[in-house]
Scaffold this active site. Sequence first.
Site, PDB file in Angstrom:
ATOM      1  N   LYS A  76       0.820  -1.217   0.000  1.00  0.00           N
ATOM      2  CA  LYS A  76       0.000   0.000   0.000  1.00  0.00           C
ATOM      3  C   LYS A  76       0.851   1.263   0.000  1.00  0.00           C
ATOM      4  CE  LYS A  76      -0.828   0.215   5.017  1.00  0.00           C
ATOM      5  NZ  LYS A  76      -0.090   1.439   5.306  1.00  0.00           N
ATOM      6  N   THR A  77       1.975   1.251   0.718  1.00  0.00           N
ATOM      7  CA  THR A  77       2.814   2.456   0.747  1.00  0.00           C
ATOM      8  C   THR A  77       3.368   2.744  -0.640  1.00  0.00           C
ATOM      9  OG1 THR A  77       3.413   1.996   3.044  1.00  0.00           O
ATOM     10  CG2 THR A  77       4.790   3.562   1.847  1.00  0.00           C
TER      11      THR A  77
ATOM     12  N   ARG B 289       1.905 -11.205  10.269  1.00  0.00           N
ATOM     13  CA  ARG B 289       3.265 -10.665  10.452  1.00  0.00           C
ATOM     14  C   ARG B 289       4.303 -11.655   9.936  1.00  0.00           C
ATOM     15  NH1 ARG B 289       1.925  -6.337   9.834  1.00  0.00           N
ATOM     16  NH2 ARG B 289      -0.063  -7.362   9.463  1.00  0.00           N
TER      17      ARG B 289
ATOM     18  N   ASP C 183      -3.448   7.526   5.045  1.00  0.00           N
ATOM     19  CA  ASP C 183      -3.041   6.137   5.239  1.00  0.00           C
ATOM     20  C   ASP C 183      -3.648   5.595   6.534  1.00  0.00           C
ATOM     21  OD1 ASP C 183      -1.764   3.759   4.776  1.00  0.00           O
ATOM     22  OD2 ASP C 183       0.236   4.458   5.335  1.00  0.00           O
ATOM     23  N   GLU C 184      -3.778   4.271   6.640  1.00  0.00           N
ATOM     24  CA  GLU C 184      -4.309   3.600   7.831  1.00  0.00           C
ATOM     25  C   GLU C 184      -5.649   4.218   8.249  1.00  0.00           C
ATOM     26  OE1 GLU C 184      -2.996   0.958   8.638  1.00  0.00           O
ATOM     27  OE2 GLU C 184      -0.818   1.014   8.411  1.00  0.00           O
TER      28      GLU C 184
ATOM     29  N   GLN D  36      -7.571  -4.969   9.809  1.00  0.00           N
ATOM     30  CA  GLN D  36      -6.469  -4.677  10.724  1.00  0.00           C
ATOM     31  C   GLN D  36      -6.801  -3.535  11.682  1.00  0.00           C
ATOM     32  OE1 GLN D  36      -2.334  -5.172   9.015  1.00  0.00           O
ATOM     33  NE2 GLN D  36      -3.466  -5.001   7.094  1.00  0.00           N
TER      34      GLN D  36
END
Length: 693
Positions: free
Chosen positions: A39-40, A589, A223-224, A254
């Site tokens: 995504k970044t 993770r 973002d987020e 998330q």
Amino acid sequence: MTAPGHPDALLAPLNPAQQEAVLHFQGPALVVAGAGSGKTRTVVHRVAYLMAHRGVYPGEILAVTFTNKAAEEMKGRLKALVPGAGELWVATFHSAALRILRVYGEAIGLKPGFVVYDEADQEALLKEVLKELGLSAKPGPLKALLDRAKNRGEAWEALEIPDYYAGLPKGKVLDVLRRYQEALRAQGALDFGDILVYALRLLEENPEVLAKVRKRARFIHVDEYQDTSPVQYRFARLLAGEEANLMAVGDPDQGIYSFRAADIRNILDFTRDFPGARVYRLEENYRSTEAILRFANAVIQKNRLRLEKTLRPVKPGGEPVRVYAAPEAREEARFVAEEIFRLGPPYERFAVLYRTNAQSRLLEQALAAKGLPYRVVGGVGFFERAEVKDLLAYARLSLNPEDGVSLKRVLNTPPRGIGPATLARLEALAQAEGVPLLGAIRLGAERFPKPEPLRAFLALLDELADLAFGPPEAFFRHLLSATDYLQYLKEHHPEDAEDRLENVEELLRAAKEAQDLQEFLDRVALTARADQDGGRGVALMTLHNAKGLEFPVVFLVGVEEGLLPHQSSLSTLEGLEEERRLFYVGVTRAQDRLYLSYAREREVYGRREPRRMSRFLEEVPEGLYLPHDPYRQGAQPKPAPRAQGAFRGGEKVVHPRFGPGTVVAASGDEVTVHFEGVGLKRLSLKYADLRPA
């Protein structure tokens, strides 16, 4: 070779879904970005594309991240992609709002050069206010109360406060908050929580200022987005305005920070808030193997509060997910340490994740016993936690009355009327008489005008000295009772009392394993010094602290009912689903290997209790994990336990007493149902008499 800045140079490194999001130009857009889906990179390339090929000036773009580190990383990547990126506005919510206040704050009465108090400044000011009002209380809980209100955009005057909070009656708490805000204004200061509140007020009350800021933020990226609080959500919507060139990036699967006032509905309702919004799904995962992702997808699909997506692996195959059922908690920790030892260095590739801080104690001791370096990420080691250090200080003092450091730590903990002024008099007396501090306390108990607190403290030390050579657990239990320490934690640390109480309980379990108090303290000292590499070695952390990180090998421990999902989350559907998201975050993770473990028996409040594997494991379809036998390598996959009977989850049902509901989970002859009127109930199919709705 393609020239930098050419469309192909910006689009070529991206997969088709990422390219679609980058090519989005005007209007609202939601990018549902799964774990490890790049995504970044997508956001960075979209910003670069706007500048290079859409004619958007850098001074018209705002990108909002959640940490300063993420903002700096994004700036660096953009500068490497396109010229002129240095003029971009890349910031956290708070730094963006602060910049606006610096330029336009006078419109709401802020003086030029106003200061912003950090956490230490806030606590110092609260201490001053408490002293001024003649009150004895810790500033931490009061600060947490204010922060929570400001994150939600609520007036502190309207806060719902218990009749007794942080050791103070409700009326006194309100007095402190009022005086604190007055002191901030008098000193020309804002605290961290004020920044967004004041910025919102500025923009809502001054249309001309809002118009100017919107010109500077014509194209907004957040973002987020699933982690936005109510006040951050209002800020983003206000800046987006009618033009609504807002790209929100995030993953509702998330969303794990409701305790920080994050509201997952902000991302779930995006298309309702912004009609006509385009939705892009990033589902290719570059982090985890196929085996791990199949397991992760099976976990999260049970949630109802989500936006549909399925992660697809770029890395095929992989080691099967392994599940170890330990006989008891100590064996679980030993298994983790031995498996890490077997797999070998470098140890930075390993992470051990857990639901509660108290779980780290056994892990720290097991790793230390194997000589494995470790670090506690985002927290402190178990034996360095304040409540644990308090109790250990009493133990050291009982064995060594000359221990002045321990004596000062416990002298007024819990508060017993021996404050800083009394301590200063005692230290002066010790110096004048040439005696240690404890000797000065004995003298003060005879000479001071109000000797009762000193006499009571000395009597306590005498009691503890008598117990110091008996069983360590009995010593600590008597100490807790005699000082009413647990009640002190509840009243003076209400914001995290549950964690602190769990740490105390874990200390009692540790003490139970030692023969005597001296042996116990020696073992503690050795464990506390075991992390010799400082910042290197096996990473230990809570699941919340693991968000955004990745490791080649992950151990997720304590996957059992009462821990994950945590007991405190079981009363609401929302709470249960956030726990499932937390489990999902932990699973995703892992890059190459994932181990899950639980204990069949765990000590709870001094009693050994049978435990069962988490419902989140029971929900996973058969064949997606390998029951792990550490003593027999090469075992073949077996079918995992799965829900049996008439229900699998999602069915609408009616109960003769509780009315209509939805089946949330099913295992064996038990089902968990969310009823509209009474919340979650766990029922036996044999007796529940559930009927289809």
